[in-house]
Design an enzyme around this catalytic site. Sequence first.
Site, PDB file in Angstrom:
ATOM      1  N   ASP A  35     -16.464   4.056 107.653  1.00 24.12           N
ATOM      2  CA  ASP A  35     -15.068   4.920 108.197  1.00 24.12           C
ATOM      3  C   ASP A  35     -14.354   3.822 108.494  1.00 24.12           C
ATOM      4  O   ASP A  35     -14.631   3.448 109.613  1.00 24.12           O
ATOM      5  CB  ASP A  35     -15.382   6.017 109.230  1.00 24.12           C
ATOM      6  CG  ASP A  35     -13.887   7.445 109.049  1.00 24.12           C
ATOM      7  OD1 ASP A  35     -13.568   7.109 108.265  1.00 24.12           O
ATOM      8  OD2 ASP A  35     -13.659   8.177 110.028  1.00 24.12           O
ATOM      9  N   HIS A  52     -10.260  -0.428 101.179  1.00 26.07           N
ATOM     10  CA  HIS A  52     -11.637   0.608 100.475  1.00 26.07           C
ATOM     11  C   HIS A  52     -12.402  -1.215  99.592  1.00 26.07           C
ATOM     12  O   HIS A  52     -13.530  -1.729  99.995  1.00 26.07           O
ATOM     13  CB  HIS A  52     -11.686   1.094  99.424  1.00 26.07           C
ATOM     14  CG  HIS A  52     -11.237   2.419  99.994  1.00 26.07           C
ATOM     15  ND1 HIS A  52     -11.577   3.440 101.259  1.00 26.07           N
ATOM     16  CD2 HIS A  52      -9.590   3.060  99.747  1.00 26.07           C
ATOM     17  CE1 HIS A  52     -10.804   4.242 101.303  1.00 26.07           C
ATOM     18  NE2 HIS A  52     -10.059   4.366 100.289  1.00 26.07           N
ATOM     19  N   LEU A 149     -36.156  -2.892  98.511  1.00 26.88           N
ATOM     20  CA  LEU A 149     -34.998  -2.424  98.683  1.00 26.88           C
ATOM     21  C   LEU A 149     -34.588  -0.938  98.198  1.00 26.88           C
ATOM     22  O   LEU A 149     -33.896  -1.295  97.124  1.00 26.88           O
ATOM     23  CB  LEU A 149     -33.710  -3.130  99.522  1.00 26.88           C
ATOM     24  CG  LEU A 149     -33.221  -2.914 100.837  1.00 26.88           C
ATOM     25  CD1 LEU A 149     -32.637  -3.689 101.462  1.00 26.88           C
ATOM     26  CD2 LEU A 149     -31.343  -3.062  99.582  1.00 26.88           C
TER      27      LEU A 149
HETATM   28  C1  FPP Z   1     -13.837   6.026 104.358  1.00 22.94           C
HETATM   29  O1  FPP Z   1     -12.487   5.449 105.208  1.00 22.94           O
HETATM   30  C2  FPP Z   1     -14.056   5.567 103.062  1.00 22.94           C
HETATM   31  C3  FPP Z   1     -14.082   5.718 101.770  1.00 22.94           C
HETATM   32  C4  FPP Z   1     -13.668   6.711 102.121  1.00 22.94           C
HETATM   33  C5  FPP Z   1     -14.656   4.869 100.931  1.00 22.94           C
HETATM   34  C6  FPP Z   1     -15.777   4.302 100.942  1.00 22.94           C
HETATM   35  C7  FPP Z   1     -15.820   3.601 100.131  1.00 22.94           C
HETATM   36  C8  FPP Z   1     -15.868   2.280 100.163  1.00 22.94           C
HETATM   37  C9  FPP Z   1     -15.706   1.094 101.068  1.00 22.94           C
HETATM   38  C10 FPP Z   1     -16.019   1.396  98.479  1.00 22.94           C
HETATM   39  C11 FPP Z   1     -17.288   1.444  98.046  1.00 22.94           C
HETATM   40  C12 FPP Z   1     -17.641   1.383  96.572  1.00 22.94           C
HETATM   41  C13 FPP Z   1     -18.775   1.855  96.101  1.00 22.94           C
HETATM   42  C14 FPP Z   1     -19.268   1.462  94.517  1.00 22.94           C
HETATM   43  C15 FPP Z   1     -20.471   1.349  96.568  1.00 22.94           C
HETATM   44  P1  FPP Z   1     -11.074   6.307 104.638  1.00 22.94           P
HETATM   45  O2  FPP Z   1     -10.804   5.790 103.896  1.00 22.94           O
HETATM   46  O3  FPP Z   1     -11.856   7.607 106.172  1.00 22.94           O
HETATM   47  O4  FPP Z   1     -10.085   5.498 105.892  1.00 22.94           O
HETATM   48  P2  FPP Z   1      -9.554   6.360 107.122  1.00 22.94           P
HETATM   49  O5  FPP Z   1     -10.437   6.987 107.783  1.00 22.94           O
HETATM   50  O6  FPP Z   1      -8.834   4.559 108.229  1.00 22.94           O
HETATM   51  O7  FPP Z   1      -8.712   7.001 106.833  1.00 22.94           O
HETATM   52 MG    MG Z   2     -11.958   8.641 107.613  1.00 20.55          MG
END
Ligand code: FPP
Ligand code: MG
Length: 300
Positions: A35, A52, A149
């Site tokens: 997050d 992301h 894994l």
């Molecule tokens: C949460 O941060 C993160 C996500 C909703 C997406 C996480 C995805 C990735 C790290 C890429 C993974 C990809 C693959 C193919 C595995 P947020 O968007 O809620 O950020 P915020 O809390 O600051 O709003």
């Molecule tokens: Mg978030």
Amino acid sequence: MSWVSDYKYTWTERLAMRTLRACGHIPHHVAFVMDGNRRFARSQQIDKIEGHSRGFAKLADCLRWCLDVGVREVTTFAFSIENFKRSSEEVEGLFNLAREKFARLLEETARLDEHGIRIRIIGNIELLPLDLQKLVASAMLSTERNGKLFLNVAFAYTSRDEITQAVETVLRHGCEDLAAEDISERLLEECLYTRHSPPPDLVFRTSGETRLSDFMMWQLSTSVLYFSNVLWPQITFWHFLASIVAYQRDRWQLEDFRRERRMESVQLAKTSGFYSERVQKFLAIIDEDRRKLLVRLAAN
Ligand code: FPP
Ligand code: MG
């Protein structure tokens, strides 16, 4: 960016890792709630999809750390069903990122084979665009022979949906063969997406949020929960290590509870006829059905 990074440890990191391995119990299964990507993007004045993408790079580092520390199963929350409510631009951006990463994964299966990594997508795959369904199904099939894994990527996932799907599975496949006394906690557990995984020992959520956000709610009742203020793209090896130390400190409180739970669950399974031929037949059908679905999606 590859799925397993070529992280270069400093000598102090190597020393800390060796000490940790020698002195304490390493969790078998670690789950990450990644997050804070958008807050990170805002703080760096970059596009949220770039946030992301940096998050994915950190996932690749985490996988490397897990492999080297001795963690054997990793689950990561990459896309919640709730995330469909975000702007279409962000959802499409996340899907494009996933397309790129899963296509890359299919090109580097030799590297995953070398580390013995098996990818499993946990979630309602059929909610995804068709081309992404094909990619994730192919990724699962192409690594299915590995077993050193396990990497479970929760994509189009929420716990409530997972439990709903489990009930639907019982009704759809078990209707004729199962009896009312066959329905037990254990049976429902076997119908979850995580059917072949032990529950996480440790859950690590970044960004200061102390919620589960509908993530593995069934599976986390006896896990150590670790929350950190760091934003996911800023996570370092030291944050990761701190979470393992917290697990080593707190796991004792949960061990007894886990043991009791296991005994209860076996007891329950015995009285409910979990081991009956009917149930075994039903479970074999689920596995066969899930694999058939993957083969069909991969061939589309
Ligand atoms: C949460 O941060 C993160 C996500 C909703 C997406 C996480 C995805 C990735 C790290 C890429 C993974 C990809 C693959 C193919 C595995 P947020 O968007 O809620 O950020 P915020 O809390 O600051 O709003
Ligand atoms: Mg978030």
